[in-house]
Design an enzyme around this catalytic site. Structure first.
Site, PDB file in Angstrom:
ATOM      1  CG  LEU A   1      -2.092  -1.220   1.406  1.00 48.70           C
ATOM      2  CD1 LEU A   1      -2.725  -0.745   2.745  1.00 48.70           C
ATOM      3  CD2 LEU A   1      -3.111  -1.096   0.233  1.00 48.70           C
ATOM      4  CG  ASP A   2       0.537   4.392  -2.794  1.00 43.16           C
ATOM      5  OD1 ASP A   2       1.382   3.534  -3.505  1.00 43.16           O
ATOM      6  OD2 ASP A   2      -0.520   5.039  -3.395  1.00 43.16           O
ATOM      7  CD  GLN A   3       5.640   7.160   3.711  1.00 39.60           C
ATOM      8  OE1 GLN A   3       6.400   7.432   2.709  1.00 39.60           O
ATOM      9  NE2 GLN A   3       6.198   7.619   5.194  1.00 39.60           N
TER      10      GLN A   3
END
Length: 262
Positions: free
Chosen positions: A54-56
């Site tokens: 997942l994106d940060q």
């Protein structure tokens, strides 16, 4: 789980956590980017291996495999679109259609990495299914003043101690700040829409770029949102809320839900 990582599920071969926004899924480059979801999970389950990311800035359900066999099986399931995923987002503006698809090819925007962009000539096929959950028209300046005056008058009449001298300045009720906050007076806001999103493909930043491309950037998106959409939220309002894993290697199918906290 250590470091306050919510553990959603664990069995002999799978681990699912609820990743908070702002935490890397895997280590980045540099000593300051070594703290991540994978490292925190491995501190408790040393056999945990990365399956997807997942994106940060994105929160929500994140899967790890316990051992290489399950890592291969889960990775193949993601690649073959056997994993059902649903995200929740709040975007800028009022989305007109109830349900639709965004079919726009994406490619890395190399001069502006890590950004991605739509590229009809060289981009990879990318498909997102969109469903409107709710629409929330914003308060315009005139309406804000009217609503604020009504709230103040109501609470003053009820003896709640709200000063009738409170005013509106810079889009916010001012004067007696504590009383204004307790009055429930609305703050200025832009039109926004809550969406459910299903990424059929899994390109980097796919949901963020697709929604930007159709004129509805996700609120709080520091990479893609214009200033008016960025300022409407303290974080990226994107959350991986639903996940269904198929039966693999003797483990039963697994369905999990994590409600968005925004």
């Amino acid at each position: 789980m250590s470091n306050a990582l919510p553990l959603m599920h664990v069995d002999a071969q799978r681990i699912v956590i609820n990743k908070p926004a702002g935490l890397l899924a895997v280590p980045g480059r540099g000593e300051d980017k070594q703290d991540c979801a994978w490292a925190r999970v491995q501190a408790v389950y040393p056999d945990a291996l990365v399956v997807h990311r997942l994106d940060q800035a994105t929160s929500g359900l994140l899967v790890f495999a316990r051992g290489e066999a399950m890592q291969r099986a889960l990775s193949a399931a993601f690649a073959q679109r056997q994993v059902d995923k649903r995200y929740e987002a709040v975007v800028h503006g009022l989305v007109a259609q109830e349900q639709f698809e965004i079919d726009l090819p994406l490619i890395a925007d190399w001069p502006h990495r890590p950004r991605q962009k739509v590229d009809h000539e060289h981009g990879k096929p990318s498909l997102t299914r969109v469903r409107v959950v709710s629409r929330h028209p914003g308060l315009r300046a005139g309406h804000l003043a009217d609503h604020t005056a009504e709230h103040i008058a109501d609470h003053h009449a009820a003896g709640d101690g709200v000063s009738p001298m409170a005013t509106v300045a810079d889009g916010h009720a001012s004067g007696n700040s504590a009383a204004s906050a307790s009055s429930g007076a609305p703050a200025a806001s832009a039109d926004r829409t809550r969406l459910w999103l299903e990424p059929v493909t899994g390109r980097s930043h796919q949901l963020r770029v697709h929604l930007l491309a159709v004129g509805h950037p996700i609120l709080g998106d520091a990479l893609y949102a214009p200033p008016d959409a960025l300022s409407q939220a303290p974080r990226l309002l994107l959350h991986a809320r639903d996940l269904t894993l198929p039966p693999l290697l003797g483990e039963a199918a697994l369905t999990l839900h994590s409600p968005a906290d925004f």
